[in-house]
Design a protein around this motif. Sequence first.
Motif, PDB file in Angstrom:
ATOM      1  N   PHE A  26      95.203  55.284 112.273  1.00 60.82           N
ATOM      2  CA  PHE A  26      95.646  54.142 111.353  1.00 60.82           C
ATOM      3  C   PHE A  26      94.470  54.059 110.333  1.00 60.82           C
ATOM      4  CE2 PHE A  26      95.424  49.632 110.552  1.00 60.82           C
ATOM      5  CZ  PHE A  26      96.736  49.493 109.961  1.00 60.82           C
ATOM      6  N   VAL A  30      95.272  54.586 106.234  1.00 60.69           N
ATOM      7  CA  VAL A  30      95.046  53.245 105.235  1.00 60.69           C
ATOM      8  C   VAL A  30      94.187  53.656 104.388  1.00 60.69           C
ATOM      9  CG1 VAL A  30      94.367  51.039 105.383  1.00 60.69           C
ATOM     10  CG2 VAL A  30      96.155  51.647 106.855  1.00 60.69           C
ATOM     11  N   LEU A  56     104.073  56.477 103.905  1.00 58.14           N
ATOM     12  CA  LEU A  56     103.196  55.543 104.705  1.00 58.14           C
ATOM     13  C   LEU A  56     104.036  54.742 105.517  1.00 58.14           C
ATOM     14  CD1 LEU A  56     100.440  54.044 104.784  1.00 58.14           C
ATOM     15  CD2 LEU A  56     101.609  52.455 103.372  1.00 58.14           C
ATOM     16  N   SER A  57     105.455  54.421 105.244  1.00 60.13           N
ATOM     17  CA  SER A  57     106.145  53.847 106.335  1.00 60.13           C
ATOM     18  C   SER A  57     106.489  54.458 107.345  1.00 60.13           C
ATOM     19  CB  SER A  57     107.387  53.053 105.523  1.00 60.13           C
ATOM     20  OG  SER A  57     107.074  52.335 104.541  1.00 60.13           O
ATOM     21  N   SER A  59     104.667  57.002 108.570  1.00 67.49           N
ATOM     22  CA  SER A  59     103.486  57.002 109.496  1.00 67.49           C
ATOM     23  C   SER A  59     103.356  55.917 110.337  1.00 67.49           C
ATOM     24  CB  SER A  59     102.267  57.662 108.612  1.00 67.49           C
ATOM     25  OG  SER A  59     101.955  56.318 107.803  1.00 67.49           O
ATOM     26  N   PHE A  60     103.424  54.691 109.630  1.00 68.97           N
ATOM     27  CA  PHE A  60     103.428  53.519 110.390  1.00 68.97           C
ATOM     28  C   PHE A  60     104.380  53.191 111.675  1.00 68.97           C
ATOM     29  CE2 PHE A  60     100.837  49.972 107.895  1.00 68.97           C
ATOM     30  CZ  PHE A  60      99.782  51.068 107.745  1.00 68.97           C
ATOM     31  N   GLY A  64     103.611  53.278 115.435  1.00 67.45           N
ATOM     32  CA  GLY A  64     104.027  52.109 116.349  1.00 67.45           C
ATOM     33  C   GLY A  64     104.875  52.641 117.372  1.00 67.45           C
ATOM     34  N   TRP A 116      98.881  44.711 116.267  1.00 64.71           N
ATOM     35  CA  TRP A 116     100.288  44.534 115.689  1.00 64.71           C
ATOM     36  C   TRP A 116     100.321  43.705 114.346  1.00 64.71           C
ATOM     37  CZ3 TRP A 116     104.390  47.623 115.882  1.00 64.71           C
ATOM     38  CH2 TRP A 116     104.611  48.756 116.770  1.00 64.71           C
ATOM     39  N   ALA A 119      98.374  45.361 111.728  1.00 63.33           N
ATOM     40  CA  ALA A 119      99.204  46.484 110.835  1.00 63.33           C
ATOM     41  C   ALA A 119      99.977  45.882 110.281  1.00 63.33           C
ATOM     42  CB  ALA A 119      99.697  47.355 112.002  1.00 63.33           C
ATOM     43  N   TYR A 123     100.053  46.470 105.985  1.00 63.26           N
ATOM     44  CA  TYR A 123     101.257  47.117 105.528  1.00 63.26           C
ATOM     45  C   TYR A 123     101.903  46.274 104.305  1.00 63.26           C
ATOM     46  CZ  TYR A 123     106.105  48.898 105.349  1.00 63.26           C
ATOM     47  OH  TYR A 123     107.231  49.707 104.967  1.00 63.26           O
TER      48      TYR A 123
END
Length: 149
Positions: A26, A30, A56-57, A59-60, A64, A116, A119, A123
């Motif tokens: 993470f 970032v 990026l989304s 990978s998030f 998650g 969370w 993150a 985001y």
Amino acid sequence: MGMEFSELTQGRIDALTFILSLFSVFFTIVSAYIAALYFFLGIAPLPLRLLAFFVLSVSFLFLGAMSFTVSDIVEVLVMNWENANIPLTSQQAVRSWMAQVGSNFDFYYVGALLGWAVAFIVYLALAYLTFGYRWKQPETVSTTRTLSG
């Protein structure tokens, strides 16, 4: 049938290692995204910014999903740890204190919720920096060469 103390201990170490690996990935993602914003993505055309934010989304979302996986593993460890009835020795000061506070991994759950929340905030901040913030165009350096001869 419960797990043995050695299996539980190894499971906790493995879960902690996995969680630290997720945080490391993470942090890397970032950091790379922030560097990309600073050096070129902030002034890139919209399609490129959309593509970068999509990656990026994804990978998030992947991170998650992996954190949900480790949460399931931790749930099993918590249940087995509570049923193991492992005696405390006087030399185990930290574990003794944790047993008084609650051995059901309350700190893990608080940490997971904080993770969370961080993150989600990161985001949103990256979304703003990608689409809302007006980046200053870099100054061009004029270089002229003269040939002497």
